[in-house]
Design a protein around this motif. Sequence first.
Motif, PDB file in Angstrom:
ATOM      1  N   GLN A  55       0.850  -1.180   0.000  1.00 33.72           N
ATOM      2  CA  GLN A  55       0.000   0.000   0.000  1.00 33.72           C
ATOM      3  C   GLN A  55       0.889   1.234   0.000  1.00 33.72           C
ATOM      4  OE1 GLN A  55      -2.612   0.806   3.418  1.00 33.72           O
ATOM      5  NE2 GLN A  55      -4.134   1.577   1.974  1.00 33.72           N
ATOM      6  N   ILE A  56       0.559   2.187  -0.856  1.00 35.42           N
ATOM      7  CA  ILE A  56       1.259   3.465  -0.927  1.00 35.42           C
ATOM      8  C   ILE A  56       0.361   4.513  -0.286  1.00 35.42           C
ATOM      9  CG2 ILE A  56       2.483   5.075  -2.412  1.00 35.42           C
ATOM     10  CD1 ILE A  56       3.433   2.169  -2.684  1.00 35.42           C
ATOM     11  N   VAL A  57       0.881   5.264   0.666  1.00 33.57           N
ATOM     12  CA  VAL A  57       0.112   6.289   1.375  1.00 33.57           C
ATOM     13  C   VAL A  57       0.748   7.648   1.115  1.00 33.57           C
ATOM     14  CG1 VAL A  57      -0.763   7.074   3.612  1.00 33.57           C
ATOM     15  CG2 VAL A  57      -0.496   4.618   3.168  1.00 33.57           C
ATOM     16  N   MET A  58      -0.058   8.599   0.662  1.00 33.20           N
ATOM     17  CA  MET A  58       0.419   9.946   0.340  1.00 33.20           C
ATOM     18  C   MET A  58      -0.051  10.920   1.418  1.00 33.20           C
ATOM     19  SD  MET A  58       1.921   9.166  -2.535  1.00 33.20           S
ATOM     20  CE  MET A  58       2.225  10.652  -3.520  1.00 33.20           C
ATOM     21  N   LEU A  59       0.890  11.549   2.122  1.00 32.19           N
ATOM     22  CA  LEU A  59       0.563  12.453   3.221  1.00 32.19           C
ATOM     23  C   LEU A  59       0.844  13.905   2.848  1.00 32.19           C
ATOM     24  CD1 LEU A  59       1.982  10.553   6.332  1.00 32.19           C
ATOM     25  CD2 LEU A  59      -0.372  10.571   5.473  1.00 32.19           C
ATOM     26  N   ASP A  60       0.113  14.802   3.461  1.00 34.36           N
ATOM     27  CA  ASP A  60       0.298  16.241   3.273  1.00 34.36           C
ATOM     28  C   ASP A  60       0.987  16.800   4.510  1.00 34.36           C
ATOM     29  OD1 ASP A  60       0.164  18.951   2.868  1.00 34.36           O
ATOM     30  OD2 ASP A  60      -1.978  19.014   2.426  1.00 34.36           O
ATOM     31  N   SER A  61       2.256  17.174   4.365  1.00 28.75           N
ATOM     32  CA  SER A  61       3.031  17.722   5.497  1.00 28.75           C
ATOM     33  C   SER A  61       3.088  19.236   5.464  1.00 28.75           C
ATOM     34  CB  SER A  61       4.456  17.145   5.484  1.00 28.75           C
ATOM     35  OG  SER A  61       5.149  17.535   4.303  1.00 28.75           O
ATOM     36  N   THR A  62       2.262  19.867   4.625  1.00 26.11           N
ATOM     37  CA  THR A  62       2.337  21.324   4.459  1.00 26.11           C
ATOM     38  C   THR A  62       1.334  22.048   5.354  1.00 26.11           C
ATOM     39  OG1 THR A  62       0.701  21.422   2.650  1.00 26.11           O
ATOM     40  CG2 THR A  62       2.994  20.985   2.052  1.00 26.11           C
ATOM     41  N   THR A  63       1.674  23.304   5.641  1.00 22.39           N
ATOM     42  CA  THR A  63       0.779  24.248   6.295  1.00 22.39           C
ATOM     43  C   THR A  63       0.716  25.482   5.406  1.00 22.39           C
ATOM     44  OG1 THR A  63       1.436  23.472   8.497  1.00 22.39           O
ATOM     45  CG2 THR A  63       0.364  25.632   8.358  1.00 22.39           C
ATOM     46  N   PRO A  64      -0.464  25.893   4.962  1.00 22.23           N
ATOM     47  CA  PRO A  64      -0.548  27.048   4.058  1.00 22.23           C
ATOM     48  C   PRO A  64       0.202  28.266   4.605  1.00 22.23           C
ATOM     49  CG  PRO A  64      -2.680  25.971   4.214  1.00 22.23           C
ATOM     50  CD  PRO A  64      -1.792  25.306   5.231  1.00 22.23           C
ATOM     51  N   GLY A  65       1.023  28.871   3.763  1.00 18.16           N
ATOM     52  CA  GLY A  65       1.771  30.057   4.146  1.00 18.16           C
ATOM     53  C   GLY A  65       3.061  29.788   4.897  1.00 18.16           C
ATOM     54  N   GLU A  66       3.361  28.523   5.189  1.00 15.10           N
ATOM     55  CA  GLU A  66       4.567  28.173   5.936  1.00 15.10           C
ATOM     56  C   GLU A  66       5.523  27.360   5.061  1.00 15.10           C
ATOM     57  OE1 GLU A  66       5.250  29.220   8.932  1.00 15.10           O
ATOM     58  OE2 GLU A  66       3.294  30.176   9.269  1.00 15.10           O
ATOM     59  N   VAL A  67       6.809  27.537   5.285  1.00 13.25           N
ATOM     60  CA  VAL A  67       7.814  26.779   4.540  1.00 13.25           C
ATOM     61  C   VAL A  67       8.042  25.414   5.160  1.00 13.25           C
ATOM     62  CG1 VAL A  67      10.232  26.733   3.807  1.00 13.25           C
ATOM     63  CG2 VAL A  67       8.943  28.871   3.715  1.00 13.25           C
ATOM     64  N   GLY A  68       8.071  25.354   6.481  1.00  8.07           N
ATOM     65  CA  GLY A  68       8.389  24.124   7.190  1.00  8.07           C
ATOM     66  C   GLY A  68       7.254  23.129   7.209  1.00  8.07           C
ATOM     67  N   GLY A  69       7.581  21.909   7.643  1.00  8.95           N
ATOM     68  CA  GLY A  69       6.620  20.823   7.662  1.00  8.95           C
ATOM     69  C   GLY A  69       5.923  20.668   8.999  1.00  8.95           C
ATOM     70  N   ASN A  70       4.695  20.189   8.939  1.00  5.73           N
ATOM     71  CA  ASN A  70       3.926  19.891  10.143  1.00  5.73           C
ATOM     72  C   ASN A  70       2.694  19.088   9.726  1.00  5.73           C
ATOM     73  OD1 ASN A  70       3.595  20.522  13.163  1.00  5.73           O
ATOM     74  ND2 ASN A  70       1.570  20.981  12.339  1.00  5.73           N
ATOM     75  N   PHE A  71       2.368  18.081  10.498  1.00  5.53           N
ATOM     76  CA  PHE A  71       1.153  17.320  10.235  1.00  5.53           C
ATOM     77  C   PHE A  71       0.017  17.837  11.108  1.00  5.53           C
ATOM     78  CE2 PHE A  71       4.222  13.883   9.014  1.00  5.53           C
ATOM     79  CZ  PHE A  71       3.854  13.820   7.684  1.00  5.53           C
ATOM     80  N   SER A  72      -1.111  18.135  10.491  1.00  3.95           N
ATOM     81  CA  SER A  72      -2.288  18.514  11.260  1.00  3.95           C
ATOM     82  C   SER A  72      -2.784  17.308  12.045  1.00  3.95           C
ATOM     83  CB  SER A  72      -3.391  19.011  10.329  1.00  3.95           C
ATOM     84  OG  SER A  72      -3.878  17.936   9.537  1.00  3.95           O
ATOM     85  N   ALA A  73      -3.606  17.566  13.035  1.00  4.54           N
ATOM     86  CA  ALA A  73      -4.200  16.471  13.809  1.00  4.54           C
ATOM     87  C   ALA A  73      -5.018  15.566  12.902  1.00  4.54           C
ATOM     88  CB  ALA A  73      -5.067  17.043  14.930  1.00  4.54           C
ATOM     89  N   ASP A  74      -5.708  16.148  11.943  1.00  4.87           N
ATOM     90  CA  ASP A  74      -6.504  15.349  11.003  1.00  4.87           C
ATOM     91  C   ASP A  74      -5.614  14.456  10.142  1.00  4.87           C
ATOM     92  OD1 ASP A  74      -8.853  16.419  11.937  1.00  4.87           O
ATOM     93  OD2 ASP A  74      -9.094  17.843  10.290  1.00  4.87           O
ATOM     94  N   GLU A  75      -4.468  14.984   9.760  1.00  5.48           N
ATOM     95  CA  GLU A  75      -3.573  14.189   8.905  1.00  5.48           C
ATOM     96  C   GLU A  75      -2.988  13.007   9.677  1.00  5.48           C
ATOM     97  OE1 GLU A  75      -2.054  13.868   4.907  1.00  5.48           O
ATOM     98  OE2 GLU A  75      -3.677  14.954   5.885  1.00  5.48           O
ATOM     99  N   LEU A  76      -2.626  13.228  10.927  1.00  2.63           N
ATOM    100  CA  LEU A  76      -2.131  12.123  11.742  1.00  2.63           C
ATOM    101  C   LEU A  76      -3.224  11.096  12.004  1.00  2.63           C
ATOM    102  CD1 LEU A  76       0.086  14.065  14.309  1.00  2.63           C
ATOM    103  CD2 LEU A  76       0.864  12.655  12.380  1.00  2.63           C
ATOM    104  N   ALA A  77      -4.447  11.566  12.209  1.00  2.05           N
ATOM    105  CA  ALA A  77      -5.578  10.643  12.399  1.00  2.05           C
ATOM    106  C   ALA A  77      -5.815   9.831  11.130  1.00  2.05           C
ATOM    107  CB  ALA A  77      -6.831  11.422  12.787  1.00  2.05           C
ATOM    108  N   PHE A  78      -5.692  10.491   9.974  1.00  6.12           N
ATOM    109  CA  PHE A  78      -5.838   9.789   8.695  1.00  6.12           C
ATOM    110  C   PHE A  78      -4.781   8.698   8.567  1.00  6.12           C
ATOM    111  CE2 PHE A  78      -3.985   9.556   4.410  1.00  6.12           C
ATOM    112  CZ  PHE A  78      -5.027   8.959   3.718  1.00  6.12           C
ATOM    113  N   LEU A  79      -3.545   9.008   8.917  1.00  8.29           N
ATOM    114  CA  LEU A  79      -2.468   8.027   8.825  1.00  8.29           C
ATOM    115  C   LEU A  79      -2.746   6.823   9.705  1.00  8.29           C
ATOM    116  CD1 LEU A  79       0.327   7.055   7.979  1.00  8.29           C
ATOM    117  CD2 LEU A  79       1.282   8.473   9.817  1.00  8.29           C
TER     118      LEU A  79
END
Length: 271
Positions: free
Chosen positions: A118-142
Amino acid sequence: MRIELDNKQQPIQVIQITDTHLGDQPGEPLLGMDTDQSLGHVLDLIRKERKPADLMLATGDISNCGSVASYQRFHQLTQHLAPRALWLPGNHDSLPAMQQAMAGAEELNRCAEVGDWQIVMLDSTTPGEVGGNFSADELAFLRQTLQDSTASHVLICLHHHPVIIGCDWLDQQQVANADDFFAIIDEFDSVRGLLWGHIHQPIDQQRKGVRLMATPSSCVQFAANSPGFKLARLNPGYRWLELHADGRIDTAVSRVTGVEFDIDYQCSSGY
């Protein structure tokens, strides 16, 4: 999304292209480099070196400006590499523009089942920010995706690096909540590899039996172990992966040779 293989006895053939940084119009330069031209050379190299892939992965910063036209052009340029493709956004991308350009297309699916993987594609972006961060929803999705998965092996893709790489300026942009991310990864023995872009340089490491892989950009390259922004005098490249039914990953990076690119190596301020 389920991807059926013609030959189920062979490893799954995957191509990763990352950080293409295409402009709104063809030929727009990035630090002096024509990113359409450099991508073209990478695509030629892939066709020369590799047999047809089962899947192409684009791991962010597809566009340098987040325009609909740049995503449409990327799709046109890469659609013949593999019968199926998955994209995820980077900090230079605009997800709404990507969705507009690819309305109804499968490239923006979050998961794909291919053979035993299985290939899982995650979004590590935050609009307007350069650095990475996972939202709570994204971690829940994972977590939910890994819990529900029936695949024997999992490859997780993201844009930002979840580990320190030794470049001070880039490590400020590491996934900020990487500890939370790895806490989930560590719960599931099926995770075999993590694959990302953003850092414009290769990495191939192990963490608790999980392969950690980063890949050169298809345009400019960043110097390794640099405290500040610095370009490396290395040519563009890509990564190929072979995913085996027993969970092994064979992989390597390949770079364009025999081509000199126009690049402003003296730039010290980034882009």
